[in-house]
Design a protein around this motif. Structure first.
Motif, PDB file in Angstrom:
ATOM      1  N   LYS A  44      15.611  12.318  20.449  1.00  0.00           N
ATOM      2  CA  LYS A  44      16.799  12.460  19.631  1.00  0.00           C
ATOM      3  C   LYS A  44      17.722  11.253  19.868  1.00  0.00           C
ATOM      4  N   GLY A  45      17.998  10.525  18.811  1.00  0.00           N
ATOM      5  CA  GLY A  45      18.863   9.358  18.922  1.00  0.00           C
ATOM      6  C   GLY A  45      18.159   8.100  19.381  1.00  0.00           C
ATOM      7  N   VAL A  46      16.826   8.139  19.535  1.00  0.00           N
ATOM      8  CA  VAL A  46      16.077   6.953  19.987  1.00  0.00           C
ATOM      9  C   VAL A  46      14.909   6.721  19.037  1.00  0.00           C
ATOM     10  N   GLU A  47      14.828   5.519  18.483  1.00  0.00           N
ATOM     11  CA  GLU A  47      13.732   5.144  17.585  1.00  0.00           C
ATOM     12  C   GLU A  47      13.072   3.866  18.074  1.00  0.00           C
ATOM     13  N   LEU A  48      11.768   3.784  17.849  1.00  0.00           N
ATOM     14  CA  LEU A  48      10.997   2.595  18.208  1.00  0.00           C
ATOM     15  C   LEU A  48      10.364   2.023  16.946  1.00  0.00           C
ATOM     16  N   ASP A  49      10.666   0.768  16.653  1.00  0.00           N
ATOM     17  CA  ASP A  49      10.030   0.052  15.545  1.00  0.00           C
ATOM     18  C   ASP A  49       9.018  -0.937  16.097  1.00  0.00           C
TER      19      ASP A  49
ATOM     20  N   HIS B 117       3.875 -16.436  12.249  1.00  0.00           N
ATOM     21  CA  HIS B 117       3.414 -15.058  12.382  1.00  0.00           C
ATOM     22  C   HIS B 117       4.123 -14.440  13.586  1.00  0.00           C
ATOM     23  N   VAL B 118       4.781 -13.326  13.367  1.00  0.00           N
ATOM     24  CA  VAL B 118       5.643 -12.740  14.401  1.00  0.00           C
ATOM     25  C   VAL B 118       5.276 -11.282  14.627  1.00  0.00           C
ATOM     26  N   LEU B 119       5.109 -10.911  15.889  1.00  0.00           N
ATOM     27  CA  LEU B 119       4.991  -9.503  16.287  1.00  0.00           C
ATOM     28  C   LEU B 119       6.324  -9.064  16.865  1.00  0.00           C
ATOM     29  N   GLY B 120       6.801  -7.898  16.470  1.00  0.00           N
ATOM     30  CA  GLY B 120       8.118  -7.472  16.929  1.00  0.00           C
ATOM     31  C   GLY B 120       8.165  -6.037  17.391  1.00  0.00           C
ATOM     32  N   ILE B 121       9.084  -5.791  18.320  1.00  0.00           N
ATOM     33  CA  ILE B 121       9.397  -4.449  18.810  1.00  0.00           C
ATOM     34  C   ILE B 121      10.911  -4.313  18.827  1.00  0.00           C
ATOM     35  N   LYS B 122      11.409  -3.187  18.321  1.00  0.00           N
ATOM     36  CA  LYS B 122      12.850  -2.915  18.377  1.00  0.00           C
ATOM     37  C   LYS B 122      13.071  -1.486  18.820  1.00  0.00           C
ATOM     38  N   VAL B 123      13.951  -1.319  19.794  1.00  0.00           N
ATOM     39  CA  VAL B 123      14.334   0.001  20.259  1.00  0.00           C
ATOM     40  C   VAL B 123      15.781   0.238  19.853  1.00  0.00           C
ATOM     41  N   GLY B 124      16.030   1.330  19.169  1.00  0.00           N
ATOM     42  CA  GLY B 124      17.369   1.648  18.702  1.00  0.00           C
ATOM     43  C   GLY B 124      17.891   2.928  19.336  1.00  0.00           C
ATOM     44  N   TYR B 125      19.085   2.843  19.909  1.00  0.00           N
ATOM     45  CA  TYR B 125      19.759   4.002  20.509  1.00  0.00           C
ATOM     46  C   TYR B 125      20.982   4.332  19.669  1.00  0.00           C
TER      47      TYR B 125
ATOM     48  N   GLU C   7      18.623  -9.647  21.371  1.00  0.00           N
ATOM     49  CA  GLU C   7      17.344 -10.104  20.828  1.00  0.00           C
ATOM     50  C   GLU C   7      16.821 -11.287  21.637  1.00  0.00           C
ATOM     51  N   TYR C   8      15.503 -11.398  21.690  1.00  0.00           N
ATOM     52  CA  TYR C   8      14.886 -12.580  22.288  1.00  0.00           C
ATOM     53  C   TYR C   8      13.637 -12.939  21.483  1.00  0.00           C
ATOM     54  N   TYR C   9      13.270 -14.206  21.542  1.00  0.00           N
ATOM     55  CA  TYR C   9      12.097 -14.719  20.851  1.00  0.00           C
ATOM     56  C   TYR C   9      11.274 -15.529  21.846  1.00  0.00           C
ATOM     57  N   ALA C  10       9.975 -15.279  21.857  1.00  0.00           N
ATOM     58  CA  ALA C  10       9.051 -16.090  22.644  1.00  0.00           C
ATOM     59  C   ALA C  10       8.037 -16.692  21.683  1.00  0.00           C
ATOM     60  N   THR C  11       7.787 -17.993  21.794  1.00  0.00           N
ATOM     61  CA  THR C  11       6.880 -18.660  20.864  1.00  0.00           C
ATOM     62  C   THR C  11       5.804 -19.405  21.632  1.00  0.00           C
TER      63      THR C  11
ATOM     64  N   GLY D 199      11.557  -9.407  20.397  1.00  0.00           N
ATOM     65  CA  GLY D 199      11.972  -8.116  20.945  1.00  0.00           C
ATOM     66  C   GLY D 199      13.460  -7.923  20.797  1.00  0.00           C
ATOM     67  N   SER D 200      13.877  -6.702  20.525  1.00  0.00           N
ATOM     68  CA  SER D 200      15.306  -6.443  20.381  1.00  0.00           C
ATOM     69  C   SER D 200      15.622  -4.998  20.730  1.00  0.00           C
ATOM     70  N   SER D 201      16.861  -4.781  21.109  1.00  0.00           N
ATOM     71  CA  SER D 201      17.362  -3.428  21.363  1.00  0.00           C
ATOM     72  C   SER D 201      18.775  -3.346  20.806  1.00  0.00           C
ATOM     73  N   SER D 202      19.092  -2.193  20.233  1.00  0.00           N
ATOM     74  CA  SER D 202      20.418  -1.996  19.658  1.00  0.00           C
ATOM     75  C   SER D 202      20.988  -0.662  20.131  1.00  0.00           C
ATOM     76  N   VAL D 203      22.304  -0.643  20.269  1.00  0.00           N
ATOM     77  CA  VAL D 203      23.027   0.568  20.656  1.00  0.00           C
ATOM     78  C   VAL D 203      24.147   0.782  19.648  1.00  0.00           C
ATOM     79  N   LYS D 204      24.205   1.985  19.089  1.00  0.00           N
ATOM     80  CA  LYS D 204      25.258   2.326  18.139  1.00  0.00           C
ATOM     81  C   LYS D 204      25.961   3.586  18.640  1.00  0.00           C
ATOM     82  N   TRP D 205      27.236   3.457  18.948  1.00  0.00           N
ATOM     83  CA  TRP D 205      28.047   4.587  19.412  1.00  0.00           C
ATOM     84  C   TRP D 205      29.052   4.934  18.340  1.00  0.00           C
ATOM     85  N   LYS D 206      28.829   6.031  17.653  1.00  0.00           N
ATOM     86  CA  LYS D 206      29.736   6.458  16.588  1.00  0.00           C
ATOM     87  C   LYS D 206      30.813   7.335  17.209  1.00  0.00           C
ATOM     88  N   PHE D 207      31.907   6.697  17.601  1.00  0.00           N
ATOM     89  CA  PHE D 207      32.979   7.400  18.305  1.00  0.00           C
ATOM     90  C   PHE D 207      33.941   8.103  17.361  1.00  0.00           C
TER      91      PHE D 207
END
Length: 218
Positions: A185-190, A207-215, A56-60, A37-45
């Motif tokens: 707007k400005g939020v995506e889920l992978d 074998h990996v299942l992943g989720i990423k939220v991008g702001y 990011e985190y990983y659970a196995t 699982g991961s989350s990212s924030v991008k601020w284009k100032f």
């Protein structure tokens, strides 16, 4: 007429991938399935600069415990619409034989992108340095193709190669298949599945299942 919202679609896509991963786990019970699982924030100032944050985190072991956790913070520079240059610093922890070990160091990256019809193409090169790792210098090369002609989903394929820069050659490969859903707007889920191949004494697979939220903020 039935209409599927973006959030509903994301939930359905994740459920399908979870079922697929469960089948993979049954076929590969000795390896299990990892969760990423991961989350990212991008601020284009500014038109040419952005502040970037990543977690990011990983659970196995069949989702039974956390194995890795890391944070990264840095800056990106955009000399052109198709080019991004970035640098960040990573602080991470890995669970090694039930003991948490600290890893940290800088990363430097460059990313090219262009569009053709309903396709988006990305190529990211990244150099990592972590003095506490067995392989302190690594090169990562990731290629990604995304199709944007569907609504509300954008399927993608990607492949990432890890190479040692200290003379040991190929380290591992990650092959991705997944979906991007623009939620707001400005939020995506992978949501995605990764087949990871690691070069050790014997070639291993994960074998990996992943989720990423991008702001993304302007």
């Amino acid at each position: 007429m039935f209409k599927m919202t973006k959030i509903k679609f994301a939930a359905v896509a994740l459920t399908i991938m979870a079922i697929f991963a469960a089948q993979v786990e049954l076929a590969n019970a000795e390896e299990g399935v990892q969760l990423r699982g991961s989350s990212s924030v991008k601020w284009k100032f500014d038109d040419h600069y952005s502040l970037d944050l990543l977690q990011e985190y990983y659970a196995t072991e069949n989702f039974e415990r956390f194995e890795k956790f890391k944070n990264a913070a840095g800056l990106s520079y955009y000399p052109a619409d198709w080019l991004r240059l970035g640098a960040d610093y990573v602080i991470g922890f890995e669970n090694e034989e039930d003991q948490w070990k600290l890893h940290h160091g800088p990363r430097f990256s460059g990313k090219l992108k262009f569009e053709e019809s309903d396709f988006k193409f990305f190529n990211r090169l990244m150099v990592e340095y972590a003095p506490d790792r067995i392989e302190p210098w690594r090169l990562r090369d990731k290629i990604k193709i995304k199709y944007t002609g569907f609504e509300p989903v954008q399927p993608f394929l990607a492949d990432e190669v890890f190479v040692s820069l200290t003379g040991n050659g190929f380290l591992k490969n990650r092959a991705y298949v997944g979906f991007t859903v623009p939620v707001l707007k400005g939020v995506e889920l992978d949501t995605f599945y990764i087949l990871e191949t690691v070069a050790e004494e014997e070639v291993g697979h994960a074998h990996v299942l992943g989720i990423k939220v991008g702001y993304r903020f302007r």
